[in-house]
Design an enzyme around this catalytic site. Structure first.
Site, PDB file in Angstrom:
ATOM      1  N   ARG A   1      14.576   2.411 -19.954  1.00 58.89           N
ATOM      2  CA  ARG A   1      15.962   1.937 -19.703  1.00 58.89           C
ATOM      3  C   ARG A   1      16.745   3.505 -20.994  1.00 58.89           C
ATOM      4  O   ARG A   1      16.437   3.351 -21.933  1.00 58.89           O
ATOM      5  CB  ARG A   1      16.359   0.801 -20.977  1.00 58.89           C
ATOM      6  CG  ARG A   1      17.884   0.298 -21.340  1.00 58.89           C
ATOM      7  CD  ARG A   1      18.189   0.121 -19.945  1.00 58.89           C
ATOM      8  NE  ARG A   1      19.740  -0.725 -20.032  1.00 58.89           N
ATOM      9  CZ  ARG A   1      21.100  -0.277 -20.316  1.00 58.89           C
ATOM     10  NH1 ARG A   1      21.031   0.935 -19.268  1.00 58.89           N
ATOM     11  NH2 ARG A   1      21.733  -0.721 -20.969  1.00 58.89           N
TER      12      ARG A   1
ATOM     13  N   GLU B   1      -2.078 -28.845 -27.599  1.00 62.58           N
ATOM     14  CA  GLU B   1      -3.299 -28.706 -28.489  1.00 62.58           C
ATOM     15  C   GLU B   1      -2.455 -29.191 -30.520  1.00 62.58           C
ATOM     16  O   GLU B   1      -3.654 -27.845 -30.438  1.00 62.58           O
ATOM     17  CB  GLU B   1      -3.663 -28.112 -27.858  1.00 62.58           C
ATOM     18  CG  GLU B   1      -4.933 -28.089 -27.176  1.00 62.58           C
ATOM     19  CD  GLU B   1      -4.610 -29.010 -25.720  1.00 62.58           C
ATOM     20  OE1 GLU B   1      -2.885 -27.842 -25.502  1.00 62.58           O
ATOM     21  OE2 GLU B   1      -5.381 -29.028 -24.972  1.00 62.58           O
TER      22      GLU B   1
ATOM     23  N   GLN C   1      14.898   4.034 -33.506  1.00 57.24           N
ATOM     24  CA  GLN C   1      13.927   3.739 -34.574  1.00 57.24           C
ATOM     25  C   GLN C   1      13.929   1.552 -34.193  1.00 57.24           C
ATOM     26  O   GLN C   1      12.406   0.974 -35.146  1.00 57.24           O
ATOM     27  CB  GLN C   1      14.178   3.698 -35.734  1.00 57.24           C
ATOM     28  CG  GLN C   1      13.462   3.593 -36.849  1.00 57.24           C
ATOM     29  CD  GLN C   1      13.606   4.269 -38.637  1.00 57.24           C
ATOM     30  OE1 GLN C   1      14.584   4.945 -38.291  1.00 57.24           O
ATOM     31  NE2 GLN C   1      12.519   4.199 -39.653  1.00 57.24           N
TER      32      GLN C   1
END
Length: 398
Positions: free
Chosen positions: A270, A365, A281
């Site tokens: 992109r 779980e 950054q």
């Protein structure tokens, strides 16, 4: 101390990738389009030996161990999230509970077909309103008859229950005894009347491999299909969930890795402002945090398998690993959403589906808060997480 996977485990992981390329990727979309359970794919997975790693050879297993289960579950979920459920229903919570707690004759009657994929399994514990105490809030009953039991009640969120041939189901033989009144049964949904499963619509998840609400009305179970003694069901269920945390933790890691891989690939493709967004950054920070979290979760998920392979109680590490895998998967899924922007909502890319499965597995779980309680009480000396020994028949431990 060697942190690399043994060579045989690396080969096993590569074989799952090849199997996906040749058998799953070409066929699964057609099953999804039809909303049809992919029995043939499950059978082929079983024939390839992916469900039998934790089982002895006399039942058709390979005795490769629990670390192998973790490796298979991670890779299968990374490549085909829909089929990750098989590692519970066909490789752990259903067949291993029968093997672990049943007689040799019960194991021989049911386990080989489950781990070979000839029979579809389910594990029916949860009920509507049960929340994080599915056993304590149980309302389903098992009333004794002359030659067995009649089951009445309902279950909720039961994976594969509309396709299941064999299952482990929990019901109260003594409704007044709370946890001590629960018993476990091997059920055969297609062999008797009184069983009905309604698929639960869930956005973003598979239309072929589904969870359902299960309704039982005088559903008969022969006495020889009871697992363990009457009243032993709670212990059996808690033991089974520990093995479930092995596969669910690994599956979350696989989903997290898939989300991270998608984010990295798209970030390099992109272009915004004349350069790939990988050079920004703030995006790099998110990617870095996700990489570290996923690597750490992978180590802990594999530690569960290693601990089980040593025949040691794994409750402590299983709870921590499930919690960390949940956090890592959420972070990786959110990172992918940020990287893809609006395209994260598109079916053209995998981000929407991956996050749907991450959301589903964070509950399975034991939720994050359940794991937090277990971890904190263990560290604070309130309750020793490893206070109950783990039944591990493969390693001859109880």
């Amino acid at each position: 101390m060697d942190f690399d996977l043994p060579e045989e485990m690396q080969s096993l992981r590569e074989s799952v990738r090849r199997f996906h390329e040749t058998e799953i990727a070409p066929a699964l979309p057609d099953y999804e389009a039809r909303g049809e359970f992919p029995r043939e794919i499950v059978r082929k997975l079983g024939e390839a030996g992916y469900f039998g790693a934790a089982f002895p050879e006399w039942l058709g297993g390979s005795e490769a161990g629990f670390l192998a289960v973790s490796v298979i579950a991670e890779e299968l979920s990374r490549l085909a999230p829909e089929l990750g459920y098989c590692m519970n229903m066909q490789a752990m919570t259903c067949p291993y509970t029968i093997y672990n707690w049943g007689s040799d004759s019960q194991a021989e009657a049911h386990v080989p077909d489950l781990i070979s994929g000839r029979s579809i399994g389910m594990f029916a514990l949860s009920e509507a309103g049960g929340g994080s105490d599915p056993a304590g809030a149980m309302r389903t009953t098992a009333r004794r008859t002359g030659d067995g039991y009649l089951l009445n009640g309902s279950k909720m969120w039961i994976t594969f229950s509309d396709a299941a041939d064999t299952g482990v189901l929990f019901a109260k033989t003594d409704p007044e005894a709370e946890h001590r009144g629960i018993s476990a049964f091997i059920v055969r949904p297609k062999d008797y009347p009184g069983y009905h499963a309604d698929p639960i619509p869930m956005s973003g998840l598979s239309q072929a491999l589904r969870s359902c609400a299960v309704f039982l009305e005088d559903f008969p179970v022969p006495e020889e299909n009871r697992l363990g003694a009457e009243g032993e069901g709670f212990r059996i269920a808690m033991n089974a969930l520990e093995y479930g945390r092995l596969t669910v933790s690994a599956r979350l890691v696989g989903l997290a890795q898939a989300a991270l891989d998608a984010a990295v690939s798209y970030a390099n493709e992109r272009v915004v402002g004349g350069q790939a967004i990988a050079h920004y950054q703030m995006l790099q920070e998110r990617i870095a945090d996700s990489v570290v979290a996923v690597d750490a979760a992978r180590m802990m998920a594999r530690q569960i398998g290693w601990t089980m392979d040593q025949g040691r109680t794994s409750t402590r590490v299983a709870s921590r690993a499930k919690y960390l895998a949940t956090k890592a998967a959420r972070l990786a899924g959110d990172t992918a959403r940020e990287v893809f922007g609006g395209y994260a909502l598109s079916d053209e890319y995998p981000v929407k589906k991956l996050n749907a499965y991450i959301d589903m597995l964070t509950v399975g779980e034991g939720t994050e808060n359940v794991q937090r309680v277990l971890i904190a009480q263990d560290v604070l000396g309130i309750k020793d997480a490893n206070r109950h020994s783990l039944r591990n028949r493969l390693r001859n431990q109880t």
